[in-house]
Design an enzyme around this catalytic site. Structure first.
Site, short mmCIF file in Angstrom:
data_model
loop_
_atom_site.label_atom_id
_atom_site.label_comp_id
_atom_site.label_asym_id
_atom_site.label_seq_id
_atom_site.Cartn_x
_atom_site.Cartn_y
_atom_site.Cartn_z
CE LYS A 66 6.05 3.59 0.40
NZ LYS A 66 7.12 2.73 -0.13
N PRO A 96 0.84 -1.20 0.00
CG PRO A 96 -0.69 -1.55 1.71
CD PRO A 96 0.62 -2.04 1.19
CD GLU A 97 3.46 2.58 -4.04
OE1 GLU A 97 3.60 3.71 -4.56
OE2 GLU A 97 3.78 1.53 -4.63
NE ARG A 157 11.30 -4.17 -3.52
CZ ARG A 157 11.08 -3.09 -2.81
NH1 ARG A 157 10.76 -1.97 -3.42
NH2 ARG A 157 11.16 -3.12 -1.49
#
Length: 279
Positions: free
Chosen positions: A62, A2-3, A261
């Site tokens: 965050k 989550p950002e 990533r």
């Protein structure tokens, strides 16, 4: 992970649903609970939280920060969900999902549950926010920074611009996914060095950061509604869209890396040098 956009909306929902509620019971569930819980007060996680009232919920980068009242103050419950951590609002009768590690029962009969498939996130109980790893080092919020401050904060960094965007000490709250989206909006190659960016490109990056994050918050707010365990991202332009046509020019979206990533970008809209292993 989550950002900023997801956590901003989660925070809004929690402000509506849990602020003012007393925590009447806390359950830390094995085996994962003891891994994700960090009691920096050394006074007992469950014992200290039982009877406390949630006075406020805020987002910082965050992190989600619950300000608590009751007993010795100040007191904070700070959640860093990292890669797979999620909160959900539930009725007690609802079946608990796999990898539910902590349950907070509220006076209104509802529960807040922390779920984390990989047990990578942390729940900190603290009296000093600076004691929480990574918190004191956070840079400013990206939507609360001027262009001039953005330029000044960029100067010490010399690496690839995507990596700079995701460093919390530069600006707080941008991760892998939204860095891809911001750079696509700015038409900048993710592996351009910061030192290669012109003044105009830096201004374009700043504008793209604001535009992308503000638009994403609105979209997440509509799609997530009260389901705070969700992470709606279908609207994204390039992230996790490998091989799909670029929404701007139609070029297939390229991929570098694998798993969580990955970097996605458009070779036409975001020109740059050849990248080894580029899809």
């Amino acid at each position: 992970m989550p950002e900023l956009p997801e956590l901003e909306v989660v925070c809004e929902v929690l402000q509506r649903r849990v602020v003012g509620q007393q925590i009447v019971e806390v359950q830390v569930l094995p085996p994962g609970g003891p891994i994700v819980v960090r009691d920096l007060t050394h006074q007992g996680f469950e014992a200290t939280l039982n009877g406390a009232t949630i006075e406020g919920v805020a987002r910082r980068g965050k992190f989600l920060v619950f300000s608590l009242a009751g007993g010795e103050l100040p007191l904070y419950l700070v959640i860093n969900p990292k890669l797979t951590g999620r909160l959900c609002l539930a009725d007690p009768a609802e079946k608990r999902r796999s990898k539910t590690h902590v349950v907070f029962a509220l006076a209104n009969g509802k529960q807040v549950r922390y779920i984390d498939q990989k047990q990578m996130g942390q729940l900190y109980l603290a009296r000093d926010l600076a004691a929480i790893p990574g918190y004191a080092e956070l840079g400013p919020e990206p939507l609360a920074i001027s262009l001039e401050e953005f330029r000044q904060r960029l100067k010490p960094f010399r690496g690839e611009i995507k990596g700079v965007l995701t460093r919390g000490e530069f600006v707080a709250g941008i991760g892998n996914a939204y860095a891809d989206e911001i750079l696509w909006e700015a038409r900048l190659h993710p592996y351009r060095k910061r030192t290669q960016l012109t003044a105009d490109e830096i201004a374009r990056l700043y504008d793209a950061m604001r535009t992308t994050l503000l638009a994403a918050i609105e979209k997440v707010r509509v799609e997530m509604q009260e389901n705070i365990d969700q992470k709606p991202r279908d609207f994204m332009a390039v992230h996790m869209k490998t091989g799909e046509p670029c929404p701007r020019c139609g070029t297939p979206i390229s991929l570098v890396g694998a798993n969580q990533r990955i970097t996605n970008f458009c070779r036409t809209c975001q020109p740059g040098g050849l990248i080894k292993g580029m899809g």
